[in-house]
Design a protein around this motif. Structure first.
Motif, PDB file in Angstrom:
ATOM      1  N   ASN A  80      34.938  13.530  12.136  1.00  0.00           N
ATOM      2  CA  ASN A  80      34.206  13.552  10.876  1.00  0.00           C
ATOM      3  C   ASN A  80      33.603  12.218  10.474  1.00  0.00           C
ATOM      4  N   TYR A  81      34.162  11.130  10.958  1.00  0.00           N
ATOM      5  CA  TYR A  81      33.693   9.809  10.531  1.00  0.00           C
ATOM      6  C   TYR A  81      33.362   8.870  11.683  1.00  0.00           C
ATOM      7  N   GLY A  82      33.648   9.277  12.907  1.00  0.00           N
ATOM      8  CA  GLY A  82      33.393   8.399  14.053  1.00  0.00           C
ATOM      9  C   GLY A  82      34.285   7.165  14.040  1.00  0.00           C
ATOM     10  N   ILE A  83      35.437   7.274  13.372  1.00  0.00           N
ATOM     11  CA  ILE A  83      36.365   6.155  13.255  1.00  0.00           C
ATOM     12  C   ILE A  83      37.553   6.408  14.179  1.00  0.00           C
ATOM     13  N   GLN A  84      37.847   5.409  14.997  1.00  0.00           N
ATOM     14  CA  GLN A  84      38.960   5.513  15.937  1.00  0.00           C
ATOM     15  C   GLN A  84      40.220   4.918  15.317  1.00  0.00           C
ATOM     16  N   VAL A  85      41.217   5.745  15.108  1.00  0.00           N
ATOM     17  CA  VAL A  85      42.551   5.300  14.712  1.00  0.00           C
ATOM     18  C   VAL A  85      43.487   5.816  15.796  1.00  0.00           C
ATOM     19  N   ALA A  86      44.741   5.394  15.746  1.00  0.00           N
ATOM     20  CA  ALA A  86      45.664   5.777  16.822  1.00  0.00           C
ATOM     21  C   ALA A  86      46.953   6.342  16.259  1.00  0.00           C
ATOM     22  N   GLY A  87      47.561   7.200  17.029  1.00  0.00           N
ATOM     23  CA  GLY A  87      48.847   7.755  16.645  1.00  0.00           C
ATOM     24  C   GLY A  87      49.972   6.784  16.890  1.00  0.00           C
ATOM     25  N   GLY A  88      51.130   7.145  16.402  1.00  0.00           N
ATOM     26  CA  GLY A  88      52.315   6.309  16.565  1.00  0.00           C
ATOM     27  C   GLY A  88      52.777   6.239  18.003  1.00  0.00           C
ATOM     28  N   LEU A  89      53.626   5.267  18.266  1.00  0.00           N
ATOM     29  CA  LEU A  89      54.180   5.062  19.607  1.00  0.00           C
ATOM     30  C   LEU A  89      55.698   5.174  19.569  1.00  0.00           C
ATOM     31  N   GLY A  90      56.276   5.480  20.702  1.00  0.00           N
ATOM     32  CA  GLY A  90      57.729   5.505  20.825  1.00  0.00           C
ATOM     33  C   GLY A  90      58.358   6.497  19.868  1.00  0.00           C
ATOM     34  N   GLU A  91      59.387   6.053  19.149  1.00  0.00           N
ATOM     35  CA  GLU A  91      60.096   6.953  18.246  1.00  0.00           C
ATOM     36  C   GLU A  91      59.249   7.350  17.044  1.00  0.00           C
ATOM     37  N   LEU A  92      58.143   6.669  16.820  1.00  0.00           N
ATOM     38  CA  LEU A  92      57.243   7.022  15.718  1.00  0.00           C
ATOM     39  C   LEU A  92      56.066   7.901  16.166  1.00  0.00           C
ATOM     40  N   LYS A  93      56.053   8.281  17.440  1.00  0.00           N
ATOM     41  CA  LYS A  93      54.999   9.148  17.959  1.00  0.00           C
ATOM     42  C   LYS A  93      54.983  10.460  17.172  1.00  0.00           C
ATOM     43  N   GLY A  94      53.813  10.836  16.689  1.00  0.00           N
ATOM     44  CA  GLY A  94      53.653  12.060  15.921  1.00  0.00           C
ATOM     45  C   GLY A  94      53.963  11.886  14.449  1.00  0.00           C
ATOM     46  N   LYS A  95      54.579  10.761  14.089  1.00  0.00           N
ATOM     47  CA  LYS A  95      55.026  10.539  12.713  1.00  0.00           C
ATOM     48  C   LYS A  95      54.229   9.477  11.964  1.00  0.00           C
ATOM     49  N   THR A  96      53.482   8.657  12.692  1.00  0.00           N
ATOM     50  CA  THR A  96      52.725   7.575  12.059  1.00  0.00           C
ATOM     51  C   THR A  96      51.317   7.501  12.628  1.00  0.00           C
ATOM     52  N   VAL A  97      50.462   6.790  11.889  1.00  0.00           N
ATOM     53  CA  VAL A  97      49.100   6.498  12.345  1.00  0.00           C
ATOM     54  C   VAL A  97      48.910   4.991  12.251  1.00  0.00           C
ATOM     55  N   ARG A  98      48.249   4.425  13.262  1.00  0.00           N
ATOM     56  CA  ARG A  98      47.979   2.991  13.317  1.00  0.00           C
ATOM     57  C   ARG A  98      46.482   2.744  13.148  1.00  0.00           C
ATOM     58  N   VAL A  99      46.164   1.745  12.329  1.00  0.00           N
ATOM     59  CA  VAL A  99      44.769   1.374  12.080  1.00  0.00           C
ATOM     60  C   VAL A  99      44.637  -0.129  12.306  1.00  0.00           C
ATOM     61  N   GLY A 100      43.758  -0.502  13.224  1.00  0.00           N
ATOM     62  CA  GLY A 100      43.558  -1.919  13.500  1.00  0.00           C
ATOM     63  C   GLY A 100      42.880  -2.627  12.334  1.00  0.00           C
ATOM     64  N   THR A 101      43.454  -3.769  11.961  1.00  0.00           N
ATOM     65  CA  THR A 101      42.866  -4.596  10.908  1.00  0.00           C
ATOM     66  C   THR A 101      42.787  -6.034  11.416  1.00  0.00           C
ATOM     67  N   MET A 102      42.288  -6.193  12.635  1.00  0.00           N
ATOM     68  CA  MET A 102      42.219  -7.515  13.248  1.00  0.00           C
ATOM     69  C   MET A 102      40.815  -7.820  13.727  1.00  0.00           C
ATOM     70  N   GLY A 103      40.563  -9.077  13.976  1.00  0.00           N
ATOM     71  CA  GLY A 103      39.268  -9.499  14.495  1.00  0.00           C
ATOM     72  C   GLY A 103      38.139  -9.029  13.600  1.00  0.00           C
ATOM     73  N   PRO A 104      37.093  -8.438  14.178  1.00  0.00           N
ATOM     74  CA  PRO A 104      35.966  -7.965  13.368  1.00  0.00           C
ATOM     75  C   PRO A 104      36.344  -6.867  12.371  1.00  0.00           C
ATOM     76  N   ALA A 105      37.433  -6.145  12.642  1.00  0.00           N
ATOM     77  CA  ALA A 105      37.870  -5.075  11.740  1.00  0.00           C
ATOM     78  C   ALA A 105      38.602  -5.620  10.516  1.00  0.00           C
ATOM     79  N   ALA A 106      38.872  -6.911  10.495  1.00  0.00           N
ATOM     80  CA  ALA A 106      39.574  -7.518   9.359  1.00  0.00           C
ATOM     81  C   ALA A 106      38.569  -7.867   8.268  1.00  0.00           C
ATOM     82  N   ARG A 107      37.919  -6.839   7.763  1.00  0.00           N
ATOM     83  CA  ARG A 107      36.944  -6.972   6.683  1.00  0.00           C
ATOM     84  C   ARG A 107      37.126  -5.772   5.761  1.00  0.00           C
ATOM     85  N   MET A 108      36.967  -6.012   4.474  1.00  0.00           N
ATOM     86  CA  MET A 108      37.092  -4.910   3.513  1.00  0.00           C
ATOM     87  C   MET A 108      36.082  -3.817   3.831  1.00  0.00           C
ATOM     88  N   SER A 109      34.899  -4.214   4.266  1.00  0.00           N
ATOM     89  CA  SER A 109      33.859  -3.237   4.579  1.00  0.00           C
ATOM     90  C   SER A 109      34.252  -2.321   5.734  1.00  0.00           C
TER      91      SER A 109
END
Length: 125
Positions: A80-109
């Motif tokens: 729906n938005y063309g935005i790549q986020v990732a699912g959880g890893l290890g014991e958090l697989k299926g239970k969490t979502v990860r969103v990168g906020t580093m490098g160029p993505a470390a902007r409010m925009s």
């Protein structure tokens, strides 16, 4: 052996960006955006993983609402938005979502559209 010229050029350019901004300013930007993302997630009624004082400024992680999985959110955001986020890893697989906020993505925009997409997903539940 062939020199990895493209990799070396990319590294040089990345280091140039980092040094131009300054390490302390870069660290502060990551912390600010990471905390803003955590605050936004909370305002949507989602729960960030961990406590704020120990949270990473490089990746925002939140728990998926009960009865749902990370793949639902990952697919929704991509389709729906063309935005790549990732699912959880290890014991958090299926239970969490990860969103990168580093490098160029470390902007409010960059995090505002993610939060908007999450709000849209939640409104459709």
């Amino acid at each position: 052996i062939t020199m990895p010229v493209n990799n070396l050029r990319a590294l040089r350019r990345s280091l140039s960006f980092i040094l131009d901004e300054g390490l302390e300013a870069r660290f502060a930007r990551h912390r600010k955006v990471g905390m803003a993302f955590r605050d936004g997630v909370r305002k949507l009624g989602l729960e960030p993983v961990g406590i704020d004082s120990q949270a990473s400024g490089l990746v925002g992680v939140f728990y998926v609402p009960e009865g749902h999985t990370d793949t639902e959110i990952v697919s929704f955001m991509k389709e729906n938005y063309g935005i790549q986020v990732a699912g959880g890893l290890g014991e958090l697989k299926g239970k969490t979502v990860r969103v990168g906020t580093m490098g160029p993505a470390a902007r409010m925009s960059r995090i505002i559209p993610v939060l908007y997409g999450l709000k849209d997903w939640l409104s459709r539940l």
